[in-house]
Write a protein that holds these residues in place. Structure first.
Motif, PDB file in Angstrom:
ATOM      1  N   LYS A 104       0.911  -1.185  -0.192  1.00 55.29           N
ATOM      2  CA  LYS A 104      -0.048  -0.144   0.023  1.00 55.29           C
ATOM      3  C   LYS A 104       0.953   1.335  -0.003  1.00 55.29           C
ATOM      4  N   PRO A 105       0.531   2.405  -0.704  1.00 52.72           N
ATOM      5  CA  PRO A 105       1.314   3.700  -0.675  1.00 52.72           C
ATOM      6  C   PRO A 105       1.551   4.103   0.689  1.00 52.72           C
ATOM      7  N   HIS A 106       2.871   4.172   0.971  1.00 49.96           N
ATOM      8  CA  HIS A 106       3.633   4.713   2.232  1.00 49.96           C
ATOM      9  C   HIS A 106       3.988   6.174   2.206  1.00 49.96           C
ATOM     10  N   CYS A 107       3.691   6.774   3.188  1.00 51.50           N
ATOM     11  CA  CYS A 107       4.215   8.299   3.032  1.00 51.50           C
ATOM     12  C   CYS A 107       5.329   8.365   3.526  1.00 51.50           C
ATOM     13  N   VAL A 108       6.436   8.657   2.596  1.00 53.10           N
ATOM     14  CA  VAL A 108       7.722   8.709   2.876  1.00 53.10           C
ATOM     15  C   VAL A 108       8.199  10.257   3.606  1.00 53.10           C
ATOM     16  N   GLN A 109       7.341  11.207   3.231  1.00 52.26           N
ATOM     17  CA  GLN A 109       7.611  12.661   3.685  1.00 52.26           C
ATOM     18  C   GLN A 109       6.357  13.418   3.369  1.00 52.26           C
ATOM     19  N   PRO A 110       5.617  13.799   4.262  1.00 56.42           N
ATOM     20  CA  PRO A 110       4.548  14.994   4.171  1.00 56.42           C
ATOM     21  C   PRO A 110       5.185  16.156   3.411  1.00 56.42           C
ATOM     22  N   ALA A 111       4.776  16.625   2.543  1.00 56.69           N
ATOM     23  CA  ALA A 111       5.240  17.949   1.792  1.00 56.69           C
ATOM     24  C   ALA A 111       4.116  18.478   1.010  1.00 56.69           C
ATOM     25  N   LYS A 112       4.292  19.663   0.637  1.00 52.05           N
ATOM     26  CA  LYS A 112       3.310  20.577  -0.313  1.00 52.05           C
ATOM     27  C   LYS A 112       4.068  20.672  -1.289  1.00 52.05           C
ATOM     28  N   GLY A 113       4.090  20.402  -2.483  1.00 53.05           N
ATOM     29  CA  GLY A 113       4.736  20.998  -3.806  1.00 53.05           C
ATOM     30  C   GLY A 113       6.021  20.151  -3.865  1.00 53.05           C
ATOM     31  N   TRP A 114       6.421  18.994  -3.239  1.00 57.70           N
ATOM     32  CA  TRP A 114       7.715  18.388  -3.370  1.00 57.70           C
ATOM     33  C   TRP A 114       7.200  17.190  -4.269  1.00 57.70           C
ATOM     34  N   ILE A 115       7.802  17.237  -5.630  1.00 58.63           N
ATOM     35  CA  ILE A 115       7.240  16.598  -6.743  1.00 58.63           C
ATOM     36  C   ILE A 115       8.531  15.606  -7.332  1.00 58.63           C
ATOM     37  N   ASP A 116       8.004  14.639  -8.234  1.00 61.71           N
ATOM     38  CA  ASP A 116       9.134  14.166  -8.907  1.00 61.71           C
ATOM     39  C   ASP A 116      10.158  13.253  -8.240  1.00 61.71           C
ATOM     40  N   PRO A 117      10.177  12.616  -7.141  1.00 61.71           N
ATOM     41  CA  PRO A 117      11.101  12.058  -6.177  1.00 61.71           C
ATOM     42  C   PRO A 117      11.611  10.618  -6.965  1.00 61.71           C
ATOM     43  N   CYS A 118      13.036  10.597  -7.087  1.00 70.62           N
ATOM     44  CA  CYS A 118      13.777   9.446  -7.582  1.00 70.62           C
ATOM     45  C   CYS A 118      14.720   8.956  -6.348  1.00 70.62           C
ATOM     46  N   PRO A 119      14.287   7.682  -6.161  1.00 71.97           N
ATOM     47  CA  PRO A 119      15.412   7.194  -5.018  1.00 71.97           C
ATOM     48  C   PRO A 119      16.644   6.523  -5.586  1.00 71.97           C
ATOM     49  N   PHE A 120      17.865   6.463  -4.742  1.00 72.55           N
ATOM     50  CA  PHE A 120      18.835   5.930  -4.894  1.00 72.55           C
ATOM     51  C   PHE A 120      19.656   5.184  -4.157  1.00 72.55           C
ATOM     52  N   TRP A 121      19.891   3.948  -4.385  1.00 76.54           N
ATOM     53  CA  TRP A 121      20.827   3.118  -3.314  1.00 76.54           C
ATOM     54  C   TRP A 121      22.325   2.882  -3.903  1.00 76.54           C
ATOM     55  N   ASP A 122      23.170   3.406  -3.112  1.00 78.53           N
ATOM     56  CA  ASP A 122      24.603   3.452  -3.379  1.00 78.53           C
ATOM     57  C   ASP A 122      25.174   1.922  -3.083  1.00 78.53           C
ATOM     58  N   GLU A 123      26.641   1.689  -3.561  1.00 78.58           N
ATOM     59  CA  GLU A 123      27.098   0.418  -3.292  1.00 78.58           C
ATOM     60  C   GLU A 123      27.333   0.489  -1.647  1.00 78.58           C
ATOM     61  N   ASP A 124      27.534   1.333  -1.045  1.00 81.10           N
ATOM     62  CA  ASP A 124      28.022   1.562   0.205  1.00 81.10           C
ATOM     63  C   ASP A 124      26.722   1.210   1.067  1.00 81.10           C
ATOM     64  N   GLY A 125      25.677   0.994   0.605  1.00 81.15           N
ATOM     65  CA  GLY A 125      24.709   0.911   1.384  1.00 81.15           C
ATOM     66  C   GLY A 125      23.728   2.056   1.626  1.00 81.15           C
ATOM     67  N   SER A 126      24.372   3.092   1.497  1.00 79.66           N
ATOM     68  CA  SER A 126      23.550   4.496   1.710  1.00 79.66           C
ATOM     69  C   SER A 126      22.433   4.560   0.701  1.00 79.66           C
ATOM     70  N   ALA A 127      21.335   5.296   1.202  1.00 79.75           N
ATOM     71  CA  ALA A 127      20.402   5.815   0.245  1.00 79.75           C
ATOM     72  C   ALA A 127      19.825   7.135   0.102  1.00 79.75           C
ATOM     73  N   TRP A 128      19.613   7.550  -0.900  1.00 80.94           N
ATOM     74  CA  TRP A 128      19.098   8.873  -0.889  1.00 80.94           C
ATOM     75  C   TRP A 128      17.843   9.158  -1.834  1.00 80.94           C
ATOM     76  N   LEU A 129      17.509  10.358  -2.081  1.00 81.79           N
ATOM     77  CA  LEU A 129      16.354  10.834  -2.623  1.00 81.79           C
ATOM     78  C   LEU A 129      16.443  12.215  -3.336  1.00 81.79           C
ATOM     79  N   VAL A 130      16.270  12.389  -4.424  1.00 82.84           N
ATOM     80  CA  VAL A 130      16.266  13.792  -5.247  1.00 82.84           C
ATOM     81  C   VAL A 130      14.870  13.857  -5.545  1.00 82.84           C
ATOM     82  N   HIS A 131      14.436  15.304  -5.479  1.00 84.07           N
ATOM     83  CA  HIS A 131      13.257  15.598  -5.780  1.00 84.07           C
ATOM     84  C   HIS A 131      13.225  16.879  -6.414  1.00 84.07           C
ATOM     85  N   ALA A 132      12.284  17.360  -7.317  1.00 90.89           N
ATOM     86  CA  ALA A 132      11.953  18.669  -7.653  1.00 90.89           C
ATOM     87  C   ALA A 132      10.919  19.424  -7.065  1.00 90.89           C
ATOM     88  N   PHE A 133      10.432  20.559  -7.374  1.00 89.33           N
ATOM     89  CA  PHE A 133       9.448  21.445  -6.651  1.00 89.33           C
ATOM     90  C   PHE A 133       8.333  22.012  -7.720  1.00 89.33           C
TER      91      PHE A 133
END
Length: 509
Positions: free
Chosen positions: A112-141
């Motif tokens: 089911k859809p899980h809210c990662v971050q409540p926000a207004k106007g944060w759009i187009d999210p893209c996750p990225f998992w790096d080789e070292d185990g870290s995880a990131w997310l980039v988004h637009a507005f």
């Protein structure tokens, strides 16, 4: 066209903001669905050219407001990734925030859809998992909600994708060089980080790529795909995929006005300077323009008769995967039937002080599948109340419908057309065309060049009778025009009847 070549667009239908991923020998694609349910269509291919709808990520959204039609809201610009032996899709809604779903079986059930971050106007999210185990997310507005535009923001993310961590940082401001920077897709190649992102706006923009030695930057940018000398305007926003044989390909959309955002496939390679080359080279060093015809991707199986579903015989009494409602579907909209589709005549809601078809959540619609096509259905109205009606519709901010309606002791064929003005006022008119001999009639619409539609009807397999005036289809809010069926009632209907549809036949011409 040679069996070894393909022609763009590969999907002449409104699969807006596509993203793509390869899982072994399978390719999967998702696209924006906005206010339409079920949400987030999942398409599958084995050759990158031929696609078929295999699923939707979820059927309804458990948030306030999604039981009513909210044009242009809902699911915006998803990102699709394969990580930890499962598919992940991240998406935003413009007013609620960033969400995530995942599955180990693309044909099966998604979380089911899980809210990662409540926000207004944060759009187009893209996750990225790096080789070292870290995880990131980039988004637009979205400037309309956040007051911010042209910028990309980076966050650290929990490795399980459930929440963002710490404070975000703006990693690129495209105000001067990349206006309307949005839709980021993050990748890593040969130790360098890349963000593929569109700029310049939907109708006239281009594709840019950012590059950095660290995901936190500093980032440099290069423009890699323009319209050039082609008719493919605004070629941008999509995803890059690499084949087992090392070939690279890029899918993107083109804004085709009333037909929506149609999907193209471009050959892609990497220059010795470490920047991608997309399409065929022209003009500016390293820049490409779209190809209209090209050799098919190599080393993939030949596929025939694999295309998005359109026609439907409603064999199980339910609509196929090609259909979407205008809001969260309700259990009373469908009447159980062993075959054929029975839609209950649901009262029209009030919208902007009026009750019109424009705001009806129970419209059952599908995308225009081509520039020129025809659709027909055989409908029967089972209703005693004169306020009940149902039929065939072309829908957008201009819309028209050919319907069967109760009239005293008989059934009438009526033509309804309406439109929304620039000020948000809806005008709708109904015209009685013909008194039918019974409750059943075949309804047809032929969509010609430029979206000019000709409705027609016939009884008892006789000659088709055209409606006198044609209708010019119009796009919806962020989406192309749609075609479909519905049943409805005016607000004071006392007995909600049903409209039965034996089939829906769509022919590309």
């Amino acid at each position: 066209m040679s069996q070894d070549t393909y022609q763009n667009p590969i999907l002449c239908a409104d699969y807006s903001d596509p993203d793509i991923v390869r899982v072994g020998g399978d390719f999967f694609m998702v696209s924006s669905s906005f206010n339409h349910m079920p949400a987030l269509p999942v398409l599958h291919s084995t050759d990158l050219v031929s696609w078929r709808i295999v699923n939707h990520v979820f059927t309804s959204f458990d948030l306030p407001g999604y039981d009513v039609m909210q044009p242009g809201k809902g699911v915006w610009a998803p990102s699709l990734r394969w990580h930890d032996d499962r598919l992940w899709v991240f998406f935003s809604t413009p007013d609620e925030g960033i969400f995530m779903c995942h599955t180990q079986d693309p044909w099966g059930e998604w979380s089911k859809p899980h809210c990662v971050q409540p926000a207004k106007g944060w759009i187009d999210p893209c996750p990225f998992w790096d080789e070292d185990g870290s995880a990131w997310l980039v988004h637009a507005f979205a400037h309309s909600r956040s007051g911010i535009k042209h910028k990309l923001q980076l966050f650290s993310m929990k490795p399980d994708g459930t929440a963002l961590q710490g404070e975000g940082r703006i990693i690129y401001d495209g105000s001067c060089d990349l206006p309307t920077l949005e839709g980021p897709k993050v990748y890593k190649r040969n130790g360098l980080y890349y963000i593929f992102a569109p700029a310049g706006g939907v109708e006239t923009g281009w594709q840019a790529v950012l590059r950095a030695p660290e995901i936190t930057g500093p980032w440099e940018a290069r423009n890699v795909l323009f319209q050039g000398g082609t008719a493919v305007n605004g070629p941008h926003q999509g995803g890059w995929v690499e084949l087992k044989n090392g070939e690279c390909w890029f899918v993107h959309f083109q804004d085709a006005h009333l037909y929506g955002r149609i999907v193209h496939l471009q050959p892609m390679s990497w220059g010795e300077d470490g920047w991608p080359r997309i399409g065929e080279l022209f003009g500016e060093a390293g820049a490409g323009q779209p190809v209209l015809r090209w050799q098919k991707p190599g080393g993939l199986p030949a596929v025939t008769s694999y295309a998005p579903q359109t026609s439907d015989d409603f064999a199980t009494g339910r609509p196929g995967l090609q259909w979407q409602w205008q809001a969260n579907p309700q259990s009373n909209w469908l009447v159980p039937a062993p075959n054929g589709l029975q839609l209950r005549c649901i009262p029209l809601p009030e919208f902007a002080g009026q009750r019109t078809l424009y705001a009806a959540p129970q419209l059952l619609l599908q995308k225009f599948p081509a520039f020129v096509f025809a659709a027909r259905t055989r409908a029967t109205l089972n209703a005693a109340d004169p306020e009940n009606f149902g039929g065939l519709i072309i829908y957008g901010e201009r819309y028209a419908a050919l319907v069967i309606a109760r009239h005293e002791e008989s059934h009438q064929l009526c033509y309804i057309h309406g439109w929304m003005s620039d000020t948000g006022v809806i005008s709708e008119q109904r015209q009685a065309l013909h008194t039918l001999s019974g409750a059943t009639c075949e309804l047809q619409v032929s969509v010609g060049e430029g979206g000019v539609c000709q409705f027609a009807w016939r009884e008892d397999s006789g000659a088709w009778q055209p409606v006198q005036r044609t209708f010019a289809a119009g796009k919806g809010k962020w989406v192309g025009a749609k075609v479909g069926i519905f049943a409805a009632a005016t607000a004071n209907a006392q007995d909600h009847g049903e409209c039965r549809f034996d089939n829906f036949v769509l022919e590309v011409r």
